[in-house]
Design a protein around this motif. Sequence first.
Motif: not given
Lengths: 421, 270
Positions: A96-99, A114-115, A125-127, A186-188
Motif C-alpha cells: 500500500a505504501r513505500w517506506v 505486509p499487505q 524501482a517500479p512496483t 508515499v503512495p506514489d
Amino acid sequence: MIDRVEVTRGSGTVIRYGGIVAWAAPSASPALISFLAQSARNLGPSPLGGHQIAGHIGDVLSDRDPEPNVAFAVVGPSEQGWEALLHGPVQVWDGARWVAPNPKPGWLQAAIDPQPAITVGSAGAPTPALVPDTVWDLEAGVVPGAGFVLVPTVAASYGPSSTPVSGAHLRTATGPRNEPTTVLVVPDPTAVLPVVGGDRRPGPDLEPEPDPDSPRSRPPQGSLNLLAVRAEGAGATRPALPVGRGPDRSVPGAPVVAGVLCARGHLNRPGMPACVRCSTPIPFEASYTVTGTRPALGALVADDATVYRLDRGYVVGSDPSRDPAVRSGQALPLILKGADIATSHADVRTHDWDVVVTDRGSASGTCIFELNSPNWLRLRPYEPRVLRPGTHVAFAQRIVTFVTPWVVPDAAVPQGDPQET
Amino acid sequence: MEVRLRSSVADYEVIAELPSVGGGARYLCRTPDRLELSTATVMVTEVAVDAAGWQALTERLTRYSAVSSDRVMSLIEVGPDLDPIGAGVYLATESAPGGWLSDPVEDLDGPSRVQAVGQVAAGLHALHESGVAHGGITARAVVLTGRGAVLAPPPLDLPVGALTRVGAWRDLVTLDPDLLSGEESSRSSDVWALGATLHIALSDRPLYPGIEKDAAVTAIQRILYTRPEIDPDISPDVADVIRSCLEPDPAARPTTAEELADRLQIPDAP
C-alpha cells in the motif's frame, strides 16, 4: 512465518536464513555481504530475529557507517509482526505504501505491515507484480538478485496480534542538521525522495520500551545472609573435584567437529603432532579423522589479567550486553572499558578449530599484532580474520592476547587482507 | 577506581578505610544490630550486576560459604550497594585484624608466612573437597585473622564467561599457564597459584625475572614460553615445595592441597 521468498532477477545479493531475508545492492563489498549473511544465519532461527538483527545492525551503524552509500535491507519477524532495517537508496513496498530511509543516504529501523507481501529493492524501482504461483522461492542461502518479495503465511505470525503502522520508525540515522527525521511514506512509487536532515535522538514515542519482566532488567535482589548458608550447609552438594588436572575438557553443548584421536582417545585438531591433553604423540600415518565434541580453543587474556575461556564466542565492547548475539545466548559479553571502545566493537567467534575476530566498523578500529610481525595491522571492518596463536588484538587502546595450545606446525591458515598501519 | 570516604555501606557503619584490593574498596565496619557480631570487613565492588549476574554471584558465594573449614573465610552477607554515586555489590566478611599476606598489619617473618600459606592450603583442600575450585589465589586471598590465616573468596567482579582474574599484573605469575590455554580451574591450577603465592610472600624477586617491567603483551609471552625461576635465597626445603607446585606437568605437582599443607609444616622455614 514465511510462505515464500521470491527473488527478483537482476544484480545484487539476496540472503535468507530462517525468518530473515536481506538484500544488498551490487556495490556492496564482500565484507558487508558476509556480515549480513552471518548475522542472518545467527539470528534466522529466532522468532524475534527481525527485531534482533535490525537492532544489531543499528548499533553497528550508530558507531560507524563504513559504506554509507550502499543500499541494503534486512527484514524479519518481530514482536509486532515484521521489522526492517533499511540503509541507503533502498525502498520497501508493503502493498500500500513505500517506506525508505530519509535522509538519503541514511538508515531506518521500521515496523512493516505486509499487505499482503513485503517487496524490497533499490530506490526508484517500479512496483513489482506479485506472482502467487511463481517458481522462484529461496528457502535458504545466498543468491544473486535485484531484490525480493517476502510473502508471509499470515500478516503477523509472532507475538501480539496488534497490527503495526507500516513504517513506524523505531530508530533513524543521523543527518547533517538537527531537524526531525521522518519516514518517507508515499503512495506514489515514482515520487522523488526528498533529502532532509536528521536527528540522532529517537522520537520520544518510538523507542522500544524495555521489558520490565525481562530477568536481565530486574535490579539485584536484597541481601543474602551467608552466615545462615554456612550454618545450614546449603549448597554443599557437589562432588569433590577430580584429582589432578581434571577430566577431559569437552565443553557441554560445544559443536561437533572433525578431528583425530590420540592413543588414549582424546580428540585433537587434525595435524597436531601430539595430544594437547596427554602429550601422547599422534603419528600422522596412524591418525584418522573422527568427529567429536570440540574442546576449548584456548583463552583470551585481557590486559587487566582477566582470562576468558574460548569455548564460545564473545562480543567485545564497552557495553555489549544488549547485543542480539549476547541476548540470544549465542555469545558472551567481553566488556572492555576505555576511551574509544565502541558499545559492540568487534566479534570474537569460534569456527571449527579456528578463532576469528571481526571488527564491527568501530571508529577506533581493531588491530592485530602477530608473533614475528614487525607492525600492528589494522583490520578492515566486517572482514573476518583468523587469529594465529599468540596474536595480540587491540580494541582501541585495550589489548587482548589469544593463547591456544592448538598449534599446528606449518598450518595453512586462511587470512584476510588487513591494512597496515 | 575512585575510592571515596563513606560513613556507611548498607547498614554497616564505617569505622576505618582499609587498603583497597584489585576489585574495589574495603572498610572496617561496625555491624548492624541484627547481626551477632561486632565488626566486619566490608568490601565494595563497583560492578553492574543484572539478575543473571546476581544469581551467578550468589551461587558462587553460597557454595563457598557452605564449605566446612575454619581455614575458609567466614562470609557474613552479600547485597546490593545502593550508594547513589556508584551502585555495586558489597560483601561483608569476618574482620582481618592481621591484614592480608599482601599487606600485613605487622611485618611477618619467613616462618610465619610459610605457616600462613600452609593454613590456607588446608582451607583450599576443603574447598576442593566441596567441588569448588578457587581460580583467583594470590597473596590478597590469604587473610590474617585472629585464628590464623584463612582463604578469601575469589574477586566479586569476575565478568560473565571469565575463567579467572588475579586483579593485578604483579599477581599474574600465580596463573597456571594451563589456564592461559583454556583449561578450567582445578586442583592443580590452584596448587600452582598457592606455590607462586608462597614465592611472592618470601621474595621480592619476581618468579619470572623481568616480568615486572613487561608490558601486558610481553608478560603473557614470558609466562607461556619461559619457566619460573625460584629465588636461590629461599631455603631449600621451602624452595622444593614451591618448585613442585610449579611443575609444568600437573601430575607432578602435589596431588591435593592437603598434601601441600602437610609439606609446609616445616620447622623454622625458610
